[in-house]
Write a protein that holds these residues in place. Structure first.
Motif, PDB file in Angstrom:
ATOM      1  N   ARG A 170       0.837  -1.198   0.000  1.00 41.47           N
ATOM      2  CA  ARG A 170       0.000   0.000   0.000  1.00 41.47           C
ATOM      3  C   ARG A 170       0.874   1.251   0.000  1.00 41.47           C
ATOM      4  O   ARG A 170       1.991   1.255   0.528  1.00 41.47           O
ATOM      5  CB  ARG A 170      -0.888   0.024   1.243  1.00 41.47           C
ATOM      6  CG  ARG A 170      -1.892  -1.123   1.310  1.00 41.47           C
ATOM      7  CD  ARG A 170      -3.141  -0.793   0.546  1.00 41.47           C
ATOM      8  NE  ARG A 170      -4.191  -1.781   0.747  1.00 41.47           N
ATOM      9  CZ  ARG A 170      -5.269  -1.866  -0.007  1.00 41.47           C
ATOM     10  NH1 ARG A 170      -5.450  -1.022  -0.996  1.00 41.47           N
ATOM     11  NH2 ARG A 170      -6.189  -2.782   0.224  1.00 41.47           N
ATOM     12  N   ALA A 171       0.333   2.326  -0.559  1.00 39.07           N
ATOM     13  CA  ALA A 171       1.022   3.614  -0.536  1.00 39.07           C
ATOM     14  C   ALA A 171       0.532   4.402   0.677  1.00 39.07           C
ATOM     15  O   ALA A 171      -0.644   4.758   0.765  1.00 39.07           O
ATOM     16  CB  ALA A 171       0.737   4.392  -1.814  1.00 39.07           C
ATOM     17  N   ASP A 172       1.413   4.638   1.632  1.00 39.46           N
ATOM     18  CA  ASP A 172       1.008   5.287   2.880  1.00 39.46           C
ATOM     19  C   ASP A 172       0.478   6.698   2.662  1.00 39.46           C
ATOM     20  O   ASP A 172      -0.396   7.166   3.397  1.00 39.46           O
ATOM     21  CB  ASP A 172       2.202   5.330   3.845  1.00 39.46           C
ATOM     22  CG  ASP A 172       2.633   3.944   4.273  1.00 39.46           C
ATOM     23  OD1 ASP A 172       1.799   3.035   4.242  1.00 39.46           O
ATOM     24  OD2 ASP A 172       3.808   3.789   4.642  1.00 39.46           O
ATOM     25  N   HIS A 173       0.980   7.387   1.657  1.00 36.88           N
ATOM     26  CA  HIS A 173       0.678   8.800   1.488  1.00 36.88           C
ATOM     27  C   HIS A 173      -0.426   9.052   0.463  1.00 36.88           C
ATOM     28  O   HIS A 173      -0.707  10.205   0.130  1.00 36.88           O
ATOM     29  CB  HIS A 173       1.940   9.532   1.034  1.00 36.88           C
ATOM     30  CG  HIS A 173       2.500   8.984  -0.246  1.00 36.88           C
ATOM     31  ND1 HIS A 173       3.330   7.901  -0.250  1.00 36.88           N
ATOM     32  CD2 HIS A 173       2.318   9.347  -1.535  1.00 36.88           C
ATOM     33  CE1 HIS A 173       3.656   7.621  -1.508  1.00 36.88           C
ATOM     34  NE2 HIS A 173       3.055   8.478  -2.301  1.00 36.88           N
ATOM     35  N   ASP A 174      -1.042   8.001  -0.062  1.00 38.51           N
ATOM     36  CA  ASP A 174      -1.950   8.197  -1.182  1.00 38.51           C
ATOM     37  C   ASP A 174      -3.259   7.461  -0.943  1.00 38.51           C
ATOM     38  O   ASP A 174      -3.317   6.481  -0.205  1.00 38.51           O
ATOM     39  CB  ASP A 174      -1.305   7.674  -2.466  1.00 38.51           C
ATOM     40  CG  ASP A 174      -1.841   8.382  -3.707  1.00 38.51           C
ATOM     41  OD1 ASP A 174      -2.772   9.181  -3.570  1.00 38.51           O
ATOM     42  OD2 ASP A 174      -1.309   8.122  -4.797  1.00 38.51           O
ATOM     43  N   ILE A 175      -4.324   7.942  -1.594  1.00 41.02           N
ATOM     44  CA  ILE A 175      -5.639   7.321  -1.510  1.00 41.02           C
ATOM     45  C   ILE A 175      -6.299   7.361  -2.878  1.00 41.02           C
ATOM     46  O   ILE A 175      -5.857   8.079  -3.782  1.00 41.02           O
ATOM     47  CB  ILE A 175      -6.553   8.010  -0.458  1.00 41.02           C
ATOM     48  CG1 ILE A 175      -6.702   9.522  -0.764  1.00 41.02           C
ATOM     49  CG2 ILE A 175      -6.036   7.758   0.934  1.00 41.02           C
ATOM     50  CD1 ILE A 175      -7.926   9.878  -1.545  1.00 41.02           C
ATOM     51  N   MET A 176      -7.361   6.567  -3.024  1.00 35.27           N
ATOM     52  CA  MET A 176      -8.207   6.631  -4.213  1.00 35.27           C
ATOM     53  C   MET A 176      -9.566   7.155  -3.751  1.00 35.27           C
ATOM     54  O   MET A 176     -10.251   6.475  -2.981  1.00 35.27           O
ATOM     55  CB  MET A 176      -8.346   5.245  -4.834  1.00 35.27           C
ATOM     56  CG  MET A 176      -9.206   5.222  -6.088  1.00 35.27           C
ATOM     57  SD  MET A 176      -9.331   3.550  -6.781  1.00 35.27           S
ATOM     58  CE  MET A 176     -10.292   2.747  -5.497  1.00 35.27           C
ATOM     59  N   PRO A 177      -9.983   8.343  -4.150  1.00 34.44           N
ATOM     60  CA  PRO A 177     -11.239   8.913  -3.643  1.00 34.44           C
ATOM     61  C   PRO A 177     -12.469   8.260  -4.271  1.00 34.44           C
ATOM     62  O   PRO A 177     -12.551   8.089  -5.486  1.00 34.44           O
ATOM     63  CB  PRO A 177     -11.137  10.387  -4.044  1.00 34.44           C
ATOM     64  CG  PRO A 177     -10.236  10.394  -5.229  1.00 34.44           C
ATOM     65  CD  PRO A 177      -9.263   9.272  -5.034  1.00 34.44           C
ATOM     66  N   ASN A 178     -13.411   7.876  -3.422  1.00 32.79           N
ATOM     67  CA  ASN A 178     -14.718   7.403  -3.868  1.00 32.79           C
ATOM     68  C   ASN A 178     -15.702   8.550  -3.654  1.00 32.79           C
ATOM     69  O   ASN A 178     -16.102   8.840  -2.522  1.00 32.79           O
ATOM     70  CB  ASN A 178     -15.143   6.165  -3.076  1.00 32.79           C
ATOM     71  CG  ASN A 178     -16.547   5.704  -3.434  1.00 32.79           C
ATOM     72  OD1 ASN A 178     -17.156   6.190  -4.385  1.00 32.79           O
ATOM     73  ND2 ASN A 178     -17.060   4.760  -2.659  1.00 32.79           N
ATOM     74  N   TYR A 179     -16.112   9.195  -4.738  1.00 33.59           N
ATOM     75  CA  TYR A 179     -16.947  10.385  -4.639  1.00 33.59           C
ATOM     76  C   TYR A 179     -18.406  10.065  -4.321  1.00 33.59           C
ATOM     77  O   TYR A 179     -19.177  10.955  -3.977  1.00 33.59           O
ATOM     78  CB  TYR A 179     -16.871  11.181  -5.943  1.00 33.59           C
ATOM     79  CG  TYR A 179     -15.502  11.772  -6.187  1.00 33.59           C
ATOM     80  CD1 TYR A 179     -15.099  12.929  -5.519  1.00 33.59           C
ATOM     81  CD2 TYR A 179     -14.610  11.164  -7.055  1.00 33.59           C
ATOM     82  CE1 TYR A 179     -13.834  13.470  -5.733  1.00 33.59           C
ATOM     83  CE2 TYR A 179     -13.341  11.695  -7.268  1.00 33.59           C
ATOM     84  CZ  TYR A 179     -12.961  12.845  -6.604  1.00 33.59           C
ATOM     85  OH  TYR A 179     -11.720  13.376  -6.803  1.00 33.59           O
ATOM     86  N   LEU A 180     -18.772   8.791  -4.428  1.00 32.42           N
ATOM     87  CA  LEU A 180     -20.150   8.396  -4.157  1.00 32.42           C
ATOM     88  C   LEU A 180     -20.195   7.461  -2.954  1.00 32.42           C
ATOM     89  O   LEU A 180     -20.777   6.371  -3.003  1.00 32.42           O
ATOM     90  CB  LEU A 180     -20.772   7.733  -5.388  1.00 32.42           C
ATOM     91  CG  LEU A 180     -20.867   8.624  -6.634  1.00 32.42           C
ATOM     92  CD1 LEU A 180     -21.469   7.866  -7.801  1.00 32.42           C
ATOM     93  CD2 LEU A 180     -21.676   9.877  -6.339  1.00 32.42           C
ATOM     94  N   GLY A 181     -19.564   7.865  -1.871  1.00 33.05           N
ATOM     95  CA  GLY A 181     -19.566   7.075  -0.645  1.00 33.05           C
ATOM     96  C   GLY A 181     -20.974   6.904  -0.094  1.00 33.05           C
ATOM     97  O   GLY A 181     -21.847   7.760  -0.293  1.00 33.05           O
ATOM     98  N   LYS A 182     -21.196   5.832   0.653  1.00 39.88           N
ATOM     99  CA  LYS A 182     -22.542   5.506   1.122  1.00 39.88           C
ATOM    100  C   LYS A 182     -23.092   6.548   2.092  1.00 39.88           C
ATOM    101  O   LYS A 182     -24.311   6.665   2.250  1.00 39.88           O
ATOM    102  CB  LYS A 182     -22.536   4.127   1.789  1.00 39.88           C
ATOM    103  CG  LYS A 182     -21.607   3.998   2.984  1.00 39.88           C
ATOM    104  CD  LYS A 182     -21.642   2.587   3.550  1.00 39.88           C
ATOM    105  CE  LYS A 182     -20.659   2.428   4.693  1.00 39.88           C
ATOM    106  NZ  LYS A 182     -20.950   3.283   5.832  1.00 39.88           N
TER     107      LYS A 182
END
Length: 827
Positions: A282-294
């Motif tokens: 995993r990349a500690d400093h990065d994320i993948m944004p989910n714009y349609l979160g529940k």
């Protein structure tokens, strides 16, 4: 590139959509199966005529309308029936069925029967009278004589693995502990307890001035210390002598974690694979944004590391003698070439480009156990009766694979076989194992340029297969007299099953299929279970006795699909203009095709994903939606080609490694040859050809449009790679090394570096939740095109989609756009 493979089951709607479709022509595809003589001179035949045209709504419907096919099939223990799964699209649970080899119908198993079903991954005892297996993390033992099943454990903490020992007891692993289950008494004995921590110091004598003074002046302190020390010594002596005590705990330090453990057949030795506990993919400093979160907010989804930042530390092995409680660290000096500077020429080239000089020197390389990319086998192989161990190691730099024997007394490796490749070692074709009851072992190797089968005995190596074809799926017969395997001997796109007798070396072809297949040998060694397909017939199950004829067992392809007049593509050989072998490709021709028509046809070339994948074969394509889309295009007057460009699977080592440090360039040369072939042999207007593909196919679409702007008039890139420095390390570092070592390769091979060449219409489509090829890949390229002031591109985003799309509405939107692009630009 298995992580770039298309997911074969991806959308949803209703079976009723095309249930009314019927064929008006003979639906058999037997005449269209290409044999080894297929070439550019073979004329393209008129395709079957369908009485109802296809629509995109039909093609992108829930794939269940094609039939709920049998998957993951395997033999029952008695070789008289088979088990398999059937799963409706996006259903979270797959149903389990059992069908006798002579039965017409399969029986659905209830949930309360699943623990009694014969399990695929079980182990037999020495006389093959009992089978042990895991179900829901617990141990079951089956008596093969009468079918009686006994559950031996019932707990919530899952057991990881189970095996029979040479004394008839069972051993199993749970977490980092190893246990022995004595079947006669029912007693459970802990053989090993692995703690990834520093060993406790115990009762330590005073070693500082203040501590020594305290013990000298204060009698009570000295007395308590003496008592504690005596108790500790007594406990240690008791544990060593008292047979009721469990084995002592192993403390292996607090800097590493356990990756894998494997126990010898007699339970004495345990090999443990360790790696740095702080490493994460995993990349500690990065994320993948989910714009349609529940919850209505943006969810931050963890993301994998990129090859540009990933630095895998490798693995090391230790041998634990559970009887003597002795630990031996396994050293790598016994691996031939363990300290070679295999990247010296690459480093020199990159240094020269920067005006520097690279000086090569030997240094120990980072290694790991060979990673399992689907060969269903561990890289640690114990002899079935003797304390002999083989391991398969690979260099993290991807240039070497070793099979080595391990001296258990001193932890030294001896190289039994080294496979070196200046490009990269293939992550498939790595099966190996002992020949039961002997000191011989078999293995696959690409050293001749093709995956071939070898056996090594008493230091002598014998090649059991030979030719310009690929061998895989090796199975040792139950009596250890034969090795079974699959190969594409007659034609690169046709696979059959063979066996070779170990004593004589005689080879026998067992199946006569004209498509693709997988197989499993029955437990009694008498029959084959085949999962087979042809170009227009999806996978069904067949039973074939050794030496007999194949009998179809299942028929789950729907009438709606099987009765439609699908056009089976013809596999042709496209001559290469670049001094390499002919290029295999599938070709579809338009309805009413006329080779002499004065009006030439428009055409589309589809670029398959994964890079290392075979699609121009004679079986049913994993790209089933594309197969139907290509049929639709032919009904609209297009010629369509699927090409196995250089880098594709099934054609040997040289074809695979032709893209080393140069991705996207040899493949585009092959696409150019494909366009020229269609112009000469399929009445295609070379000025009206488009291209499209997903994942690696999207990357290739970019490279074609950016570097050969006159080749295609339009292109569509789906879920595409735009910069290889942003893709994962396990795949990318094989082909391009790593960006810190070989920036030349990355700059040469990444589309974003060539975007200035775009001159023709381009459609870019990406899923926002793609955790394989990040959405960021497309975002960065779009900004690059904007800054280059390129007006001829459009984008479409899919907010809920991962790499393999799941929603039928997304599939439909995607292919509507692709079709519209081709209709606008190619006609």
């Amino acid at each position: 590139m298995t992580r770039l493979l298309r997911n074969a089951a991806l959308s949803a709607l209703s079976i009723a959509i095309i249930s009314g479709c019927s064929a008006t022509a003979n639906n058999s595809d037997s005449s269209t199966v290409t044999n080894q003589s297929a070439s550019a001179s073979v004329p393209l035949a008129m395709p079957p005529q369908a009485d109802k045209p296809l629509t995109l709504n039909q093609i992108m419907a829930n794939p269940d309308w094609m039939g709920l096919l049998a998957k993951n099939a395997y033999w029952a223990d008695d070789s008289q029936s088979v088990y398999f799964n059937r799963q409706q699209h996006q259903s979270p649970i797959a149903d389990v069925y059992q069908q006798g080899v002579n039965d017409e119908q399969a029986q659905l198993l209830g949930l309360n029967q699943l623990h009694l079903a014969d399990q695929k991954h079980g182990v037999l005892n020495a006389d093959k009278s009992k089978k042990a297996y895991l179900y829901q993390g617990n141990i079951f033992v089956k008596s093969l004589a009468n079918g009686e099943v006994k559950q031996l454990t019932r707990q919530n903490n899952a057991i990881n693995s189970v095996q029979f020992l040479t004394d008839g007891a069972l051993a199993y692993m749970q977490g980092n502990s190893v246990f022995k289950l004595h079947l006669n008494s029912g007693m459970t004995e802990q053989l090993a307890d692995i703690q990834m921590a520093k060993a406790p110091k115990g009762v330590v004598d005073p070693d500082t001035y203040i501590a020594k003074q305290q013990h000298r002046l204060i009698e009570y302190v000295a007395l308590q210390h003496s008592k504690n020390k005596t108790r500790a010594e007594y406990a240690e002596e008791l544990a060593a002598i008292d047979p009721t005590f469990a084995a002592k705990t192993w403390y292996l330090g607090d800097n590493e974690k356990v990756n894998q453990m494997s126990l010898s057949a007699d339970g004495r030795y345990l090999v443990v694979s360790l790696s740095d506990k702080n490493y994460s993919w995993r990349a500690d400093h990065d994320i993948m944004p989910n714009y349609l979160g529940k919850d209505g907010y943006v969810d931050a989804v963890p993301a994998r590391a990129r090859v540009a930042e990933d630095s895998y530390p490798g693995e090391r092995l230790v041998i634990l003698d559970l009887v003597e409680h002795a630990k031996k660290d396994v050293t790598i000096e016994g691996l031939t070439g363990f300290d070679e500077d295999v990247l010296a020429s690459v480093k020199s080239e990159n240094a020269k480009a920067k005006g520097e000089t690279y000086k090569s020197k030997p240094a120990p390389r980072t290694v790991q156990l060979m990673q399992d990319w689907g060969w269903d086998q561990t890289a640690i192989q114990w002899h079935d009766t003797d304390n002999k161990l083989l391991v398969m190691m690979e260099a993290v730099d991807n240039k070497d694979r070793w099979i080595a024997s391990v001296d258990l007394s001193n932890g030294k490796l001896t190289t039994e076989h080294r496979l070196h490749d200046d490009a990269w070692i293939n992550y498939t074709f790595n099966q190996f194992g002992w020949v039961t009851g002997t000191n011989s072992f078999y293995y696959l190797s690409e050293e001749t340029g093709y995956s071939q089968l070898y056996v090594k005995s008493e230091g002598k190596t014998i090649r059991l297969t030979q030719g310009d074809y690929v061998v895989d799926q090796v199975t040792l017969s139950p009596d250890a007299t034969h090795l079974y395997y699959r190969a594409n001997k007659e034609h690169p796109g046709t696979y059959n099953v063979y066996r070779v007798e170990l004593a004589s070396g005689n080879t026998e072809q067992l199946t006569q299929h004209t498509g693709t297949l997988d197989y499993e040998l029955s437990p009694n060694g008498q029959s084959l279970l085949l999962t087979a397909s042809t170009a227009i017939k999806p996978n069904e199950l067949f039973i074939q006795p050794i030496g007999g004829e194949a009998k179809q067992l299942t028929n789950y392809t729907s009438n709606a699909f099987s009765h439609y007049a699908w056009q089976a593509p013809k596999v042709v050989k496209v001559p290469s203009s670049h001094g390499v072998k002919d290029i295999y490709a599938r070709v579809y021709v338009p309805q009413g095709y006329d080779a002499n028509n004065a009006s030439k046809y428009p055409a589309v070339i589809f670029n398959h994903g994964a890079g290392y994948l075979q699609n121009a074969h004679n079986g049913f394509s994993g790209y089933f939606r594309e197969f139907m889309f290509h049929n639709l295009l032919t009904q609209q007057g297009y010629v369509v080609m699927d090409m196995d460009y250089r880098g594709s699977k099934g054609y040997g080592r040289d074809w695979r490694t032709a893209v080393y440090r140069n991705m996207g360039h040899p493949e585009v040369e092959d696409l150019k040859d494909g366009v020229n072939w269609m112009a000469k042999n399929a009445n295609v207007d070379a000025a009206k050809v488009g291209t499209y593909g997903g994942s690696y196919g999207g990357f290739l679409t970019f490279m074609a449009l950016f570097n050969e702007p006159e080749l295609f008039q339009a292109g569509a890139a789906l879920r595409p790679v735009t910069d290889w420095a942003h893709y994962n390390a396990p795949y990318t570092s094989n082909i391009l090394n790593t960006p810190d070592v070989d920036p030349i390769a990355y700059e040469r091979s990444s589309p974003i570096e060539h975007a200035q060449g775009l001159e023709k219409p381009l459609l870019i489509m990406s899923g926002v939740l793609d955790d394989n090829v990040f959405f960021q890949d497309s975002v960065r390229l779009v900004q690059r095109l904007i800054e280059l002031e390129k007006p001829m591109f459009e984008t479409a985003i899919y907010p809920v989609e991962p790499h393999g799309f799941r929603q039928p509405s997304s599939w439909l939107d995607e292919y509507r756009r692709i079709y519209k692009l081709f209709e606008q630009e190619l006609k």
